[in-house]
Scaffold this motif. Structure first.
Motif, PDB file in Angstrom:
ATOM      1  N   SER A 135      12.140 -21.997 -24.077  1.00  0.00           N
ATOM      2  CA  SER A 135      11.551 -20.463 -23.800  1.00  0.00           C
ATOM      3  C   SER A 135      11.264 -20.112 -25.212  1.00  0.00           C
ATOM      4  O   SER A 135      11.277 -20.486 -26.198  1.00  0.00           O
ATOM      5  CB  SER A 135      12.716 -19.582 -23.480  1.00  0.00           C
ATOM      6  N   HIS A 136      10.594 -18.558 -25.348  1.00  0.00           N
ATOM      7  CA  HIS A 136      10.048 -18.113 -26.249  1.00  0.00           C
ATOM      8  C   HIS A 136      11.163 -17.895 -27.443  1.00  0.00           C
ATOM      9  O   HIS A 136      11.063 -17.915 -28.480  1.00  0.00           O
ATOM     10  CB  HIS A 136       9.373 -16.652 -26.032  1.00  0.00           C
ATOM     11  N   GLU A 137      12.386 -17.840 -26.863  1.00  0.00           N
ATOM     12  CA  GLU A 137      13.641 -17.713 -28.094  1.00  0.00           C
ATOM     13  C   GLU A 137      14.020 -18.866 -28.149  1.00  0.00           C
ATOM     14  O   GLU A 137      15.202 -18.981 -28.775  1.00  0.00           O
ATOM     15  CB  GLU A 137      14.478 -16.516 -27.391  1.00  0.00           C
ATOM     16  N   GLY A 138      13.738 -20.133 -27.747  1.00  0.00           N
ATOM     17  CA  GLY A 138      14.286 -21.409 -27.981  1.00  0.00           C
ATOM     18  C   GLY A 138      15.373 -21.954 -27.092  1.00  0.00           C
ATOM     19  O   GLY A 138      16.076 -23.007 -27.439  1.00  0.00           O
ATOM     20  N   LEU A 139      15.519 -21.254 -25.929  1.00  0.00           N
ATOM     21  CA  LEU A 139      16.419 -21.859 -25.060  1.00  0.00           C
ATOM     22  C   LEU A 139      15.861 -23.061 -23.995  1.00  0.00           C
ATOM     23  O   LEU A 139      14.683 -23.040 -23.512  1.00  0.00           O
ATOM     24  CB  LEU A 139      16.864 -20.593 -23.735  1.00  0.00           C
TER      25      LEU A 139
ATOM     26  N   TYR B   2      12.615 -14.557 -16.571  1.00  0.00           N
ATOM     27  CA  TYR B   2      12.240 -15.708 -15.698  1.00  0.00           C
ATOM     28  C   TYR B   2      10.730 -15.937 -15.462  1.00  0.00           C
ATOM     29  O   TYR B   2      10.144 -17.125 -15.803  1.00  0.00           O
ATOM     30  CB  TYR B   2      12.825 -15.824 -14.414  1.00  0.00           C
ATOM     31  N   ALA B   3       9.930 -14.899 -15.568  1.00  0.00           N
ATOM     32  CA  ALA B   3       8.497 -15.087 -15.357  1.00  0.00           C
ATOM     33  C   ALA B   3       8.004 -15.454 -16.679  1.00  0.00           C
ATOM     34  O   ALA B   3       6.962 -16.235 -16.751  1.00  0.00           O
ATOM     35  CB  ALA B   3       7.850 -13.629 -15.224  1.00  0.00           C
ATOM     36  N   ALA B   4       8.586 -15.000 -17.770  1.00  0.00           N
ATOM     37  CA  ALA B   4       8.100 -15.234 -19.119  1.00  0.00           C
ATOM     38  C   ALA B   4       8.577 -16.937 -19.325  1.00  0.00           C
ATOM     39  O   ALA B   4       7.753 -17.528 -20.115  1.00  0.00           O
ATOM     40  CB  ALA B   4       8.934 -14.085 -20.539  1.00  0.00           C
ATOM     41  N   ASP B   5       9.495 -17.162 -18.900  1.00  0.00           N
ATOM     42  CA  ASP B   5       9.712 -18.824 -18.893  1.00  0.00           C
ATOM     43  C   ASP B   5       8.658 -19.456 -18.320  1.00  0.00           C
ATOM     44  O   ASP B   5       8.628 -20.587 -18.877  1.00  0.00           O
ATOM     45  CB  ASP B   5      11.279 -18.799 -18.535  1.00  0.00           C
ATOM     46  N   VAL B   6       8.437 -19.158 -17.239  1.00  0.00           N
ATOM     47  CA  VAL B   6       7.276 -19.820 -16.600  1.00  0.00           C
ATOM     48  C   VAL B   6       5.967 -20.005 -17.206  1.00  0.00           C
ATOM     49  O   VAL B   6       5.401 -20.944 -17.199  1.00  0.00           O
ATOM     50  CB  VAL B   6       7.140 -19.380 -15.216  1.00  0.00           C
ATOM     51  N   LEU B   7       5.613 -18.733 -17.846  1.00  0.00           N
ATOM     52  CA  LEU B   7       4.396 -18.771 -18.918  1.00  0.00           C
ATOM     53  C   LEU B   7       4.593 -19.880 -19.915  1.00  0.00           C
ATOM     54  O   LEU B   7       3.565 -20.542 -20.251  1.00  0.00           O
ATOM     55  CB  LEU B   7       4.332 -17.207 -19.235  1.00  0.00           C
ATOM     56  N   SER B   8       5.779 -19.732 -20.499  1.00  0.00           N
ATOM     57  CA  SER B   8       6.143 -21.041 -21.246  1.00  0.00           C
ATOM     58  C   SER B   8       5.848 -22.275 -20.990  1.00  0.00           C
ATOM     59  O   SER B   8       5.597 -23.308 -21.623  1.00  0.00           O
ATOM     60  CB  SER B   8       7.665 -20.643 -22.096  1.00  0.00           C
ATOM     61  N   LEU B   9       6.417 -22.559 -19.713  1.00  0.00           N
ATOM     62  CA  LEU B   9       6.279 -23.715 -19.134  1.00  0.00           C
ATOM     63  C   LEU B   9       4.787 -23.960 -18.966  1.00  0.00           C
ATOM     64  O   LEU B   9       4.350 -25.230 -19.090  1.00  0.00           O
ATOM     65  CB  LEU B   9       7.047 -23.895 -17.587  1.00  0.00           C
TER      66      LEU B   9
ATOM     67  N   THR C  96       7.100 -14.786  -8.947  1.00  0.00           N
ATOM     68  CA  THR C  96       5.666 -14.930  -8.609  1.00  0.00           C
ATOM     69  C   THR C  96       4.903 -13.737  -8.792  1.00  0.00           C
ATOM     70  O   THR C  96       3.982 -13.493  -9.506  1.00  0.00           O
ATOM     71  CB  THR C  96       5.562 -15.796  -7.545  1.00  0.00           C
ATOM     72  N   MET C  97       5.635 -12.605  -8.056  1.00  0.00           N
ATOM     73  CA  MET C  97       4.948 -11.312  -8.102  1.00  0.00           C
ATOM     74  C   MET C  97       4.949 -10.650  -9.411  1.00  0.00           C
ATOM     75  O   MET C  97       4.044 -10.043  -9.861  1.00  0.00           O
ATOM     76  CB  MET C  97       5.742 -10.477  -7.166  1.00  0.00           C
ATOM     77  N   VAL C  98       6.024 -10.813 -10.380  1.00  0.00           N
ATOM     78  CA  VAL C  98       5.871 -10.408 -11.664  1.00  0.00           C
ATOM     79  C   VAL C  98       4.854 -11.256 -12.496  1.00  0.00           C
ATOM     80  O   VAL C  98       4.341 -10.519 -13.288  1.00  0.00           O
ATOM     81  CB  VAL C  98       7.443 -10.603 -12.247  1.00  0.00           C
ATOM     82  N   LEU C  99       4.754 -12.361 -12.179  1.00  0.00           N
ATOM     83  CA  LEU C  99       3.629 -13.079 -12.926  1.00  0.00           C
ATOM     84  C   LEU C  99       2.370 -12.421 -12.873  1.00  0.00           C
ATOM     85  O   LEU C  99       1.543 -12.631 -13.742  1.00  0.00           O
ATOM     86  CB  LEU C  99       3.406 -14.557 -12.463  1.00  0.00           C
TER      87      LEU C  99
END
Length: 303
Positions: A10-14, A88-95, A116-119
């Motif tokens: 993730s953006h914070e390294g998780l 979670y949406a930010a994590d998907v963007l990182s993916l 998905t809606m938040v994306l």
């Protein structure tokens, strides 16, 4: 069908994880179809798609089935208040960045559909088409209360029989036709074996934001204030439905998306496809004939 483990951060390294299913019947020189990102519900994990993902991969698409942070092989978050769809949406963007994916088809079950809606508010161009599995911009308080009632509660059992019994007790209303062997399969998706016990494959602290919201609402009402209204998700839903293929799959006996909600969703998004799985509650596994036929149609229309 086999898969490989895909890890990213993730953006914070998780450290985070997804199951990566390669497309079938595609040689290296062929133009590949867009991949599919599958995102599970609140207390579930990537194993929920162990039957669906190979079917999609057989159509020539790569499939990434995500373990949302705090679930499956993804790391637990040290700050439980991060367990919400925005994170979670930010994590998907990182993916997507880690996997080199610019655009994909999204399949979201329950919470996965909210993500998905938040994306659509973060990177709408990344979504080519979407499937909302028994979820929408509004949710029945009946289903929400049921889910809140067990999330983060009993999580460890000494025997496999007890684990299977728990899986059945929590989910039997949604799958009344399941036989004993079905509950064995279901329980294997939910539990990990750890130190001789069977442990649910999620961090119990995922319930922290839910509890905090409930406490805030109760406090507001006790102090004479108005009930706290949930966020209006309809703008995100309409944005998701605009200029792309969208499918709503509803369990015929779902307590989270009741018939009235489904009708309001269809009115708000007239071009949205719709499929209903009879005799199944929240949420269909998406391999049911009605669900799979509708997903095949959507994939046939997607790039």
């Amino acid at each position: 069908m086999t898969f490989t483990d895909f890890f990213w951060t993730s953006h914070e390294g998780l450290p985070l994880h997804a199951r990566d299913y390669a497309p079938m019947g595609v040689s290296g020189g062929e133009i590949r179809k867009l991949p599919v990102i599958c995102i599970h519900g609140l207390t579930r994990n990537a194993r929920d798609f162990e039957a669906l993902a190979p079917r999609i991969a057989a159509t020539g698409r790569r499939v990434l089935a995500v373990d949302v942070r705090g679930r499956g092989l993804s790391a637990h978050d040290p700050n439980p208040m991060n367990y919400h769809p925005g994170t979670y949406a930010a994590d998907v963007l990182s993916l997507l960045a880690a996997a080199g994916i610019e655009k994909a088809v999204f399949v979201g079950t329950s919470m996965g559909g909210l993500i998905t809606m938040v994306l659509t508010s973060l990177k709408p161009e990344a979504i080519a088409a979407a499937v909302l599995n028994d979820v929408g911009p509004e949710l029945s308080p009946v289903g929400l209360a049921r889910i809140a009632g067990y999330t983060g509660m009993a999580s460890r059992f000494e025997t496999w029989d007890d684990a299977v019994a728990y899986a059945k007790a929590i989910n039997e209303a949604a799958f009344p036709a399941y036989a004993a062997e079905d509950w064995e399969v279901f329980a294997r998706r939910l539990f990990d074996e750890k130190d001789g016990d069977y442990v649910l494959a999620y961090d119990p602290d995922i319930a922290a934001p839910i509890k905090a919201a409930a406490e805030a609402a109760a406090k507001s009402q006790s102090e004479g204030g108005a009930a706290l209204a949930p966020p209006d998700m309809y703008p995100l839903f309409r944005a998701l439905a605009k200029d792309r293929s969208l499918l709503l799959v509803r369990g015929g006996i779902s307590d989270l998306i009741d018939p009235a909600i489904a009708e309001r969703m269809r009115a708000a998004a007239p071009t949205m496809a719709y499929a209903e799985v009879p005799g199944v509650g929240h949420a269909p596994m998406l391999t049911e004939p009605e669900a799979w036929a509708a997903i095949e149609n959507l994939l046939g229309e997607a790039p």
